[in-house]
Design a protein around this motif. Structure first.
Motif, PDB file in Angstrom:
ATOM      1  N   ARG A 411       0.869  -1.475  -0.052  1.00 47.05           N
ATOM      2  CA  ARG A 411      -0.178  -0.230  -0.005  1.00 47.05           C
ATOM      3  C   ARG A 411       0.850   1.153   0.153  1.00 47.05           C
ATOM      4  NH1 ARG A 411      -1.657   3.461   3.982  1.00 47.05           N
ATOM      5  NH2 ARG A 411      -3.662   4.564   3.713  1.00 47.05           N
ATOM      6  N   ALA A 412       0.752   1.952  -0.985  1.00 41.55           N
ATOM      7  CA  ALA A 412       1.619   3.421  -1.340  1.00 41.55           C
ATOM      8  C   ALA A 412       1.076   4.539  -0.565  1.00 41.55           C
ATOM      9  CB  ALA A 412       2.016   3.498  -2.636  1.00 41.55           C
ATOM     10  N   ALA A 413      -0.130   4.587  -0.727  1.00 38.29           N
ATOM     11  CA  ALA A 413      -1.067   5.669  -0.194  1.00 38.29           C
ATOM     12  C   ALA A 413      -2.426   5.385  -0.024  1.00 38.29           C
ATOM     13  CB  ALA A 413      -0.816   7.102  -1.169  1.00 38.29           C
ATOM     14  N   VAL A 414      -3.168   6.321   0.512  1.00 40.33           N
ATOM     15  CA  VAL A 414      -4.714   5.817   0.521  1.00 40.33           C
ATOM     16  C   VAL A 414      -5.312   5.435  -0.892  1.00 40.33           C
ATOM     17  CG1 VAL A 414      -7.130   6.895   1.021  1.00 40.33           C
ATOM     18  CG2 VAL A 414      -4.992   7.392   2.364  1.00 40.33           C
ATOM     19  N   GLY A 415      -5.614   4.036  -0.985  1.00 36.39           N
ATOM     20  CA  GLY A 415      -6.224   3.800  -2.375  1.00 36.39           C
ATOM     21  C   GLY A 415      -5.332   3.472  -3.376  1.00 36.39           C
ATOM     22  N   ARG A 416      -3.901   3.511  -2.939  1.00 33.08           N
ATOM     23  CA  ARG A 416      -3.098   3.248  -4.226  1.00 33.08           C
ATOM     24  C   ARG A 416      -2.059   2.103  -3.425  1.00 33.08           C
ATOM     25  NH1 ARG A 416      -5.980   6.474  -5.355  1.00 33.08           N
ATOM     26  NH2 ARG A 416      -5.768   8.466  -6.543  1.00 33.08           N
ATOM     27  N   TYR A 417      -1.672   1.090  -4.436  1.00 35.24           N
ATOM     28  CA  TYR A 417      -1.034   0.028  -4.425  1.00 35.24           C
ATOM     29  C   TYR A 417      -0.040   0.052  -5.405  1.00 35.24           C
ATOM     30  CZ  TYR A 417      -5.220  -0.324  -1.305  1.00 35.24           C
ATOM     31  OH  TYR A 417      -6.241  -0.405  -0.372  1.00 35.24           O
ATOM     32  N   ALA A 448       1.082   0.660 -15.659  1.00 37.55           N
ATOM     33  CA  ALA A 448       2.460   0.115 -15.871  1.00 37.55           C
ATOM     34  C   ALA A 448       3.396   1.134 -15.033  1.00 37.55           C
ATOM     35  CB  ALA A 448       3.203  -0.025 -16.944  1.00 37.55           C
ATOM     36  N   LEU A 449       4.157   0.607 -14.072  1.00 39.89           N
ATOM     37  CA  LEU A 449       5.140   1.770 -13.481  1.00 39.89           C
ATOM     38  C   LEU A 449       6.241   2.424 -14.586  1.00 39.89           C
ATOM     39  CD1 LEU A 449       5.836  -0.256 -10.091  1.00 39.89           C
ATOM     40  CD2 LEU A 449       4.436   1.998 -10.579  1.00 39.89           C
ATOM     41  N   PRO A 450       6.654   3.728 -14.355  1.00 42.74           N
ATOM     42  CA  PRO A 450       7.449   3.964 -15.442  1.00 42.74           C
ATOM     43  C   PRO A 450       8.808   3.145 -15.646  1.00 42.74           C
ATOM     44  CG  PRO A 450       6.659   6.029 -13.816  1.00 42.74           C
ATOM     45  CD  PRO A 450       6.174   4.503 -13.426  1.00 42.74           C
ATOM     46  N   ASP A 451       9.132   2.583 -14.432  1.00 45.62           N
ATOM     47  CA  ASP A 451      10.240   1.717 -14.634  1.00 45.62           C
ATOM     48  C   ASP A 451       9.992   0.340 -15.178  1.00 45.62           C
ATOM     49  OD1 ASP A 451       9.189   0.596 -12.516  1.00 45.62           O
ATOM     50  OD2 ASP A 451      11.078   1.097 -11.213  1.00 45.62           O
ATOM     51  N   ASP A 452       8.702  -0.175 -15.617  1.00 44.50           N
ATOM     52  CA  ASP A 452       8.563  -1.325 -16.021  1.00 44.50           C
ATOM     53  C   ASP A 452       8.585  -2.593 -15.097  1.00 44.50           C
ATOM     54  OD1 ASP A 452       7.162  -2.563 -18.314  1.00 44.50           O
ATOM     55  OD2 ASP A 452       9.168  -3.489 -18.842  1.00 44.50           O
ATOM     56  N   SER A 453       8.661  -2.223 -13.724  1.00 44.38           N
ATOM     57  CA  SER A 453       8.777  -3.234 -12.890  1.00 44.38           C
ATOM     58  C   SER A 453       7.670  -3.695 -12.256  1.00 44.38           C
ATOM     59  CB  SER A 453       9.603  -2.670 -11.698  1.00 44.38           C
ATOM     60  OG  SER A 453       8.874  -1.675 -10.808  1.00 44.38           O
ATOM     61  N   GLY A 454       6.627  -3.148 -12.588  1.00 47.65           N
ATOM     62  CA  GLY A 454       5.202  -3.658 -11.896  1.00 47.65           C
ATOM     63  C   GLY A 454       3.962  -2.520 -12.230  1.00 47.65           C
ATOM     64  N   TRP A 455       3.091  -2.620 -11.616  1.00 52.08           N
ATOM     65  CA  TRP A 455       2.000  -1.957 -11.698  1.00 52.08           C
ATOM     66  C   TRP A 455       1.654  -1.097 -10.709  1.00 52.08           C
ATOM     67  CZ3 TRP A 455       2.789  -6.727 -13.213  1.00 52.08           C
ATOM     68  CH2 TRP A 455       2.603  -7.095 -14.686  1.00 52.08           C
ATOM     69  N   LEU A 456       0.977   0.272 -10.833  1.00 48.47           N
ATOM     70  CA  LEU A 456       0.394   0.955  -9.854  1.00 48.47           C
ATOM     71  C   LEU A 456      -1.072   0.886  -9.939  1.00 48.47           C
ATOM     72  CD1 LEU A 456       0.836   3.278  -7.421  1.00 48.47           C
ATOM     73  CD2 LEU A 456       0.406   4.928  -9.402  1.00 48.47           C
ATOM     74  N   VAL A 457      -1.700   0.610  -8.854  1.00 48.63           N
ATOM     75  CA  VAL A 457      -3.076   0.084  -8.696  1.00 48.63           C
ATOM     76  C   VAL A 457      -3.786   1.168  -7.995  1.00 48.63           C
ATOM     77  CG1 VAL A 457      -5.002  -1.403  -8.206  1.00 48.63           C
ATOM     78  CG2 VAL A 457      -2.667  -2.117  -9.028  1.00 48.63           C
ATOM     79  N   ALA A 458      -4.893   1.754  -8.437  1.00 45.90           N
ATOM     80  CA  ALA A 458      -5.641   2.912  -7.681  1.00 45.90           C
ATOM     81  C   ALA A 458      -7.255   2.474  -7.371  1.00 45.90           C
ATOM     82  CB  ALA A 458      -5.687   4.309  -8.362  1.00 45.90           C
ATOM     83  N   LEU A 459      -7.908   2.767  -6.358  1.00 41.62           N
ATOM     84  CA  LEU A 459      -8.952   2.531  -6.109  1.00 41.62           C
ATOM     85  C   LEU A 459      -9.706   3.692  -5.567  1.00 41.62           C
ATOM     86  CD1 LEU A 459     -10.137  -0.348  -6.022  1.00 41.62           C
ATOM     87  CD2 LEU A 459     -10.144  -0.199  -3.482  1.00 41.62           C
ATOM     88  N   ARG A 460     -10.563   4.272  -6.266  1.00 39.81           N
ATOM     89  CA  ARG A 460     -11.544   5.387  -5.945  1.00 39.81           C
ATOM     90  C   ARG A 460     -12.965   4.974  -5.700  1.00 39.81           C
ATOM     91  NH1 ARG A 460      -7.779   6.542 -10.110  1.00 39.81           N
ATOM     92  NH2 ARG A 460      -6.547   8.232  -9.663  1.00 39.81           N
ATOM     93  N   ASP A 461     -13.424   5.828  -5.004  1.00 35.29           N
ATOM     94  CA  ASP A 461     -14.681   5.664  -4.420  1.00 35.29           C
ATOM     95  C   ASP A 461     -15.925   6.449  -5.314  1.00 35.29           C
ATOM     96  OD1 ASP A 461     -16.641   4.825  -2.166  1.00 35.29           O
ATOM     97  OD2 ASP A 461     -16.935   6.995  -1.822  1.00 35.29           O
ATOM     98  N   ASN A 462     -16.746   5.730  -5.795  1.00 41.84           N
ATOM     99  CA  ASN A 462     -17.785   6.225  -6.740  1.00 41.84           C
ATOM    100  C   ASN A 462     -18.714   7.226  -5.877  1.00 41.84           C
ATOM    101  OD1 ASN A 462     -19.799   6.630  -8.551  1.00 41.84           O
ATOM    102  ND2 ASN A 462     -20.765   4.887  -8.293  1.00 41.84           N
ATOM    103  N   GLY A 469      -8.974   8.732  -3.276  1.00 43.44           N
ATOM    104  CA  GLY A 469      -8.784   7.543  -3.198  1.00 43.44           C
ATOM    105  C   GLY A 469      -9.483   6.840  -1.801  1.00 43.44           C
ATOM    106  N   GLU A 470      -9.686   5.440  -1.922  1.00 41.24           N
ATOM    107  CA  GLU A 470     -10.145   4.736  -0.896  1.00 41.24           C
ATOM    108  C   GLU A 470      -9.643   3.443  -0.633  1.00 41.24           C
ATOM    109  OE1 GLU A 470     -14.668   4.666   0.996  1.00 41.24           O
ATOM    110  OE2 GLU A 470     -14.324   3.110  -0.775  1.00 41.24           O
ATOM    111  N   ASP A 471      -9.033   3.254   0.471  1.00 43.36           N
ATOM    112  CA  ASP A 471      -8.749   1.629   0.844  1.00 43.36           C
ATOM    113  C   ASP A 471      -9.802   0.502   0.774  1.00 43.36           C
ATOM    114  OD1 ASP A 471      -5.960   2.598   1.127  1.00 43.36           O
ATOM    115  OD2 ASP A 471      -5.989   2.838   3.214  1.00 43.36           O
ATOM    116  N   ASP A 472      -9.798  -0.320   0.059  1.00 49.29           N
ATOM    117  CA  ASP A 472     -10.687  -1.251   0.096  1.00 49.29           C
ATOM    118  C   ASP A 472     -10.211  -2.418  -0.708  1.00 49.29           C
ATOM    119  OD1 ASP A 472     -13.135  -2.608   0.490  1.00 49.29           O
ATOM    120  OD2 ASP A 472     -14.389  -0.711  -0.141  1.00 49.29           O
TER     121      ASP A 472
END
Length: 724
Positions: A411-417, A448-462, A469-472
């Motif tokens: 978990r990188a930040a609220v609603g960001r992984y 995709a992350l800028p360095d191509d090492s993986g993915w940034l996932v975002a979760l947002r609340d409708n 963002g929202e942790d869920d």
């Protein structure tokens, strides 16, 4: 008549299992919850007697009357389970004893009385059932004293949600077996607290028992029990994970479930078409060609519950999270406001998750609430080697399948992984699809992350118009290009200007028709009935995954899938990159132990049967995916009705030997086989009606005339996987 189990024998078996971390019984002990409460009134002697046979133990609740008698009763009052009223603690035993504890359940149990603790213990002893006493009220001294008076200390398991009570009881009677009951996260602190009480067992809410929690408890020397379940999917999972006992209202049904074979699970797709978006209970049409026996889902407005296999109730077993990942996406464009689609997970508290399955919940953009809508679903089973998982809001992995060693989700930040799959790169290997996984109205996106090492996932609340963002919980599936091709699926990544960023083996084209309006063409797909498309956001904007959602539908006039990209919160058209996977209806595959994938983390060869119109053949091809040296596979082709292999024009057997470098292919001199490269060869067979019903190692295949005589189904034997 089968002799009853001896309580001491069962207790010793359970103790042995709990004393060796990592060991597991061949089958879990079944524990009747409040007696066999599915067929008899709970916490009565009738329910205890009904448990004999299907169950090895009986769980029952105990409270103390006003005059100090311990009786079997769950609730604080007698109102629900008797014909009386009032708090148990304010009634004398004589008053409680006078009540009818059976008629509320069924008239045939009229006159059943509330039993004392001593009476329940005696009945369990007579029937050979282990008594599992859950203390609801009463002091440790009173409960222990009664167990000592009845000679039941050594044969009873004492449980409670109140761990302080259990600590006191253990001090009074060190030989008493105790078990902590709980729910929520079974984290290291909880395990440490359980061990500190002196308990040797833990009974936990089954929906929170992920593999890590079970392993953590077992490594601490605790036997793990699960409460309360009566359905197939979680029961099979818990048994496979080494849970020692399952607590059920209907142990007889659970025993039948565990003894029956699980329905096969396969890659598949379907479309759900509700008759009315606004009605509370829409009628649903299930449009599918192949996902074994996917059942029309139970539904209320905006909530669909899928089952697989026929099942006793006609709806089948649920699509359980530990078996795979279900992707869902909007299957209609234009007229109506699109909906965000989410898939609740079995580990969440929201929604009707009592069956342990996967629900689809939909809600209008920016408004919350629920609304029925046409939705496309694609199921990716872990049994077939698909890579994926289900993640909690704190970034911890609840369930996963076939993840490369070293997989990390943080978990990188609220609603960001941040999701990293070692050995796999977004630019070259495949696409990552994500979807919200709780009964909330969240939108998920991955880029995709800028360095191509993986993915940034975002979760947002409708409900917040996606402003924050929202942790869920969320779920993901990684679709490798080669893996998808092995199942005749097509996957790729499209840039905001419709450029092809990543592509699998199959050809496809993308075209931008206007702002946020794209056309995706897949060769050979010319009708909406050919399969299902999953589409998810896959673009970084200012360092964040774009907050666009996507809707799609097949446009016969344009000969492809029309895809709409809609900016949130307003839903206006906007250019944005996306990832897609097309799963054809006619594809299917039975489970195999492993698969061939790029990246080197799988070690089983994969043979793939595919139609070859692009090569000018009327038949099918076999493709061998490199799985490392030392593998060996052979394929025998014969008509299903034939007793001996039929000569198909110069040889009917193909052997592939991977034991030496270069992977030579042994091709008979007169065989219709062409070597197309080090890891690919083509076996061309004419489209002959006489070949209908081919068999491969005894597994039936079907020739699909729509594909020029190509195989449309698959079969496998050992480590050989075949698929269209």
């Amino acid at each position: 008549m089968t002799a009853p189990h001896r309580p001491a024998a069962i207790l010793l078996a359970l103790a042995a299992a709990s004393g060796v971390p990592g060991s597991a019984q061949s089958a879990p002990t079944l524990v009747a919850h409040r007696g066999h409460s599915a067929i008899a009134p709970e916490n009565t002697l009738a329910a205890v007697r009904a448990a004999a046979g299907p169950a090895g133990a009986v769980e029952f609740d105990v409270r103390e009357t006003a005059d100090g008698v311990l009786v079997a009763m769950h609730d604080a009052t007698v109102d629900r389970t008797t014909d009386g009223s009032g708090a148990v603690a304010s009634l004398t035993f004589a008053q409680v004893r006078a009540l009818d504890a059976g008629s509320w359940f069924d008239p045939s149990f009229a006159g059943e009385r509330v039993p004392t603790l001593a009476e329940v213990l005696a009945e369990c002893r007579r029937l050979g059932l282990v008594p599992v006493l859950e203390r609801k009220a009463g002091s440790a001294a009173a409960v222990v004293s009664e167990l000592q008076r009845t000679g039941s200390v050594g044969s009873t398991i004492l449980t409670a949600f109140d761990w302080t009570f259990l600590t006191a009881a253990h001090r009074l009677a060190p030989g008493l077996q105790t078990m902590c009951v709980g729910s929520g996260r079974l984290d290291p602190a909880a395990v440490q607290g359980i061990v500190a009480t002196g308990a040797t067992r833990v009974s936990w809410a089954w929906s929170e028992l992920d593999p890590a929690a079970i392993a953590r408890a077992r490594q601490a020397g605790l036997a793990v029990w699960a409460w309360t379940l009566d359905v197939a999917a979680p029961a099979r999972y818990l048994a496979a994970e080494g849970v020692e006992a399952l607590i059920a209202n209907d142990p007889a049904r659970l025993a039948t479930i565990l003894a029956s074979p699980a329905p096969p699970v396969a890659l598949g797709a379907a479309r759900l078409l509700p008759d009315d978006p606004t009605t509370n209970t829409p009628t649903l049409t299930l449009d599918r060609r192949r996902l074994f026996d996917l059942q029309p889902p139970a539904a209320n407005r905006g909530d669909y519950d899928l089952g697989i296999g026929p099942g006793a109730d006609g709806r089948g077993e649920p699509l359980a999270q530990f078996r795979g990942v279900l992707l869902a996406s909007r299957n209609r464009i234009g007229a109506a406001v699109p909906t965000s689609v989410e898939v609740p997970g079995m580990f969440t508290a929201g929604g009707n998750l009592s069956n342990g399955g996967t629900w689809i919940a939909m809600s209008p953009l920016g408004a919350g609430g629920e609304r029925s809508a046409e939705v496309a679903v694609c199921w990716f089973p872990f049994a077939e080697g698909w890579i994926g998982g289900h993640v909690r809001g704190n970034g911890s992995l609840a369930f996963g399948g076939n993840l490369p060693a070293g997989t990390s989700i943080t978990r990188a930040a609220v609603g960001r992984y941040v999701c990293r799959l070692p050995g796999l790169r977004p630019s070259r290997d495949g696409v990552l699809h994500v979807v919200g996984a709780s009964n909330e109205d969240n939108c998920a996106a991955a880029a995709a992350l800028p360095d191509d090492s993986g993915w940034l996932v975002a979760l947002r609340d409708n409900g917040q118009d996606f402003a924050a963002g929202e942790d869920d919980d969320w779920s993901f599936v990684f679709a490798p290009y080669e893996r998808a091709a092995a199942f005749a699926a097509v996957t790729g990544r499209v840039g905001s200007n419709a450029n092809q960023i990543g592509a699998g083996a199959a050809a496809w084209t993308a075209q931008r028709l206007g702002p946020g309006d794209y056309l995706l063409r897949i060769p050979g797909v010319d009708d909406a009935g050919d399969g299902v498309l999953a589409v998810t956001a896959a673009q970084l904007v200012s360092g964040e995954p774009d907050d666009n959602v996507f809707a799609h539908a097949f446009d016969a006039g344009l000969g492809g899938f029309r895809i709409e990209s809609l900016d949130l919160p307003g839903g206006s058209p906007q250019d944005s990159g996306f990832a897609f996977t097309f799963v054809p209806f006619h594809t299917a595959s039975l489970s195999a132990a492993g698969v061939g994938c790029p990246g080197g983390f799988a070690r089983t060869p994969s043979l793939t049967a595919r139609s070859l119109p692009q090569l000018g053949h009327q038949g099918f091809a076999l493709r061998l995916v490199d799985a490392g040296v030392g593998a060996f596979a052979s394929l025998l082709i014969a008509p299903r009705a034939a007793t001996t292999p039929r000569d198909l024009g110069g040889g009917c057997q193909v052997q592939v030997d991977l034991s030496t470098p270069g992977f030579p292919i042994d091709v008979p001199a007169n065989s219709p086989v062409s070597n197309l490269g080090a890891t690919r060869f083509d076996l061309s067979i004419p489209a002959d009606p006489a070949l209908a019903g081919l068999s491969v190692h005894g597994q039936a295949l079907v020739v699909d005339p729509r594909l020029g005589g190509a195989l449309r189904d698959v079969a496998w034997t050992g480590t050989v996987v075949l698929g269209l």
